[in-house]
Design a protein around this motif. Structure first.
Motif, PDB file in Angstrom:
ATOM      1  N   CYS A   8       0.847  -1.197   0.000  1.00  0.00           N
ATOM      2  CA  CYS A   8       0.000   0.000   0.000  1.00  0.00           C
ATOM      3  C   CYS A   8       0.887   1.253   0.000  1.00  0.00           C
ATOM      4  N   HIS A  12       3.121  -0.812   3.829  1.00  0.00           N
ATOM      5  CA  HIS A  12       2.787  -2.111   4.419  1.00  0.00           C
ATOM      6  C   HIS A  12       2.753  -3.155   3.311  1.00  0.00           C
ATOM      7  N   SER A  14       2.096  -7.250   2.275  1.00  0.00           N
ATOM      8  CA  SER A  14       1.458  -8.490   2.730  1.00  0.00           C
ATOM      9  C   SER A  14       1.375  -9.486   1.584  1.00  0.00           C
ATOM     10  N   HIS A  18      -4.081  -8.043  -1.531  1.00  0.00           N
ATOM     11  CA  HIS A  18      -5.466  -7.771  -1.158  1.00  0.00           C
ATOM     12  C   HIS A  18      -5.904  -6.487  -1.858  1.00  0.00           C
ATOM     13  N   ARG A  20      -7.440  -4.135  -0.427  1.00  0.00           N
ATOM     14  CA  ARG A  20      -7.150  -3.124   0.588  1.00  0.00           C
ATOM     15  C   ARG A  20      -6.120  -3.688   1.566  1.00  0.00           C
ATOM     16  N   CYS A  21      -5.233  -2.844   2.029  1.00  0.00           N
ATOM     17  CA  CYS A  21      -4.188  -3.242   2.966  1.00  0.00           C
ATOM     18  C   CYS A  21      -4.828  -3.779   4.247  1.00  0.00           C
ATOM     19  N   PRO A  22      -4.447  -4.984   4.696  1.00  0.00           N
ATOM     20  CA  PRO A  22      -5.015  -5.529   5.936  1.00  0.00           C
ATOM     21  C   PRO A  22      -4.648  -4.705   7.172  1.00  0.00           C
ATOM     22  N   GLU A  23      -3.589  -3.894   7.086  1.00  0.00           N
ATOM     23  CA  GLU A  23      -3.136  -3.133   8.248  1.00  0.00           C
ATOM     24  C   GLU A  23      -3.764  -1.748   8.340  1.00  0.00           C
ATOM     25  N   GLY A  25      -5.970  -0.331   5.493  1.00  0.00           N
ATOM     26  CA  GLY A  25      -7.155  -0.165   4.670  1.00  0.00           C
ATOM     27  C   GLY A  25      -6.935   0.591   3.371  1.00  0.00           C
ATOM     28  N   GLN A  28      -3.904  -1.563  -2.102  1.00  0.00           N
ATOM     29  CA  GLN A  28      -2.575  -2.088  -2.397  1.00  0.00           C
ATOM     30  C   GLN A  28      -2.343  -1.917  -3.895  1.00  0.00           C
TER      31      GLN A  28
END
Length: 122
Positions: A8, A12, A14, A18, A20-23, A25, A28
């Motif tokens: 993102c 962040h 991952s 995803h 949206r970034c899991p950390e 939002g 990405q």
């Protein structure tokens, strides 16, 4: 199947990617191809009771990639039973991670992709 991590705008990273970034939002928008990198085995296990069509025993490992200083972990099968925590591994693509002729999807094997990556000790 790709082996890409998503990043993102806040940095962040991952795996898998995803929308949206899991950390945080945020979307990405950047991806990092992990298929040409090496990783370190964080932990591993050997499953002797596997679902139909999955090799037995099935050695699995959580490995950690370094993406621009960010640790990114992924779970996958190991090519061998001879693996230890701390080993360096590289991803290798295989056409079938499990037998498409066995199991719930065997009547429609085209319904999903069967290829993917395993970890091979370096």
């Amino acid at each position: 199947m790709t082996l890409e991590a998503g990043e993102c705008p806040n940095g962040h990273v991952s795996y898998p990617t995803h929308p949206r970034c899991p950390e945080c939002g945020e979307p990405q928008e950047e991806t990092h191809d992990l298929s040409g990198q090496t990783a370190e085995v964080v932990t591993w296990t050997k499953s002797t009771a596997t679902p139909p069509g999955v090799r037995q025993p099935n050695t699995l490992a959580i490995v950690e990639f370094d993406v621009d200083g960010e640790a990114v972990r992924a779970l996958g099968q190991v090519t061998t039973e001879d693996v230890e925590t701390g080993d360096e591994v590289e991803p290798v693509h295989v056409e079938e991670l499990r037998d498409p002729e066995v199991g719930l999807k065997s009547e429609n094997p085209e319904s999903q992709e069967w290829g993917g990556y395993r970890w091979d000790p370096v």
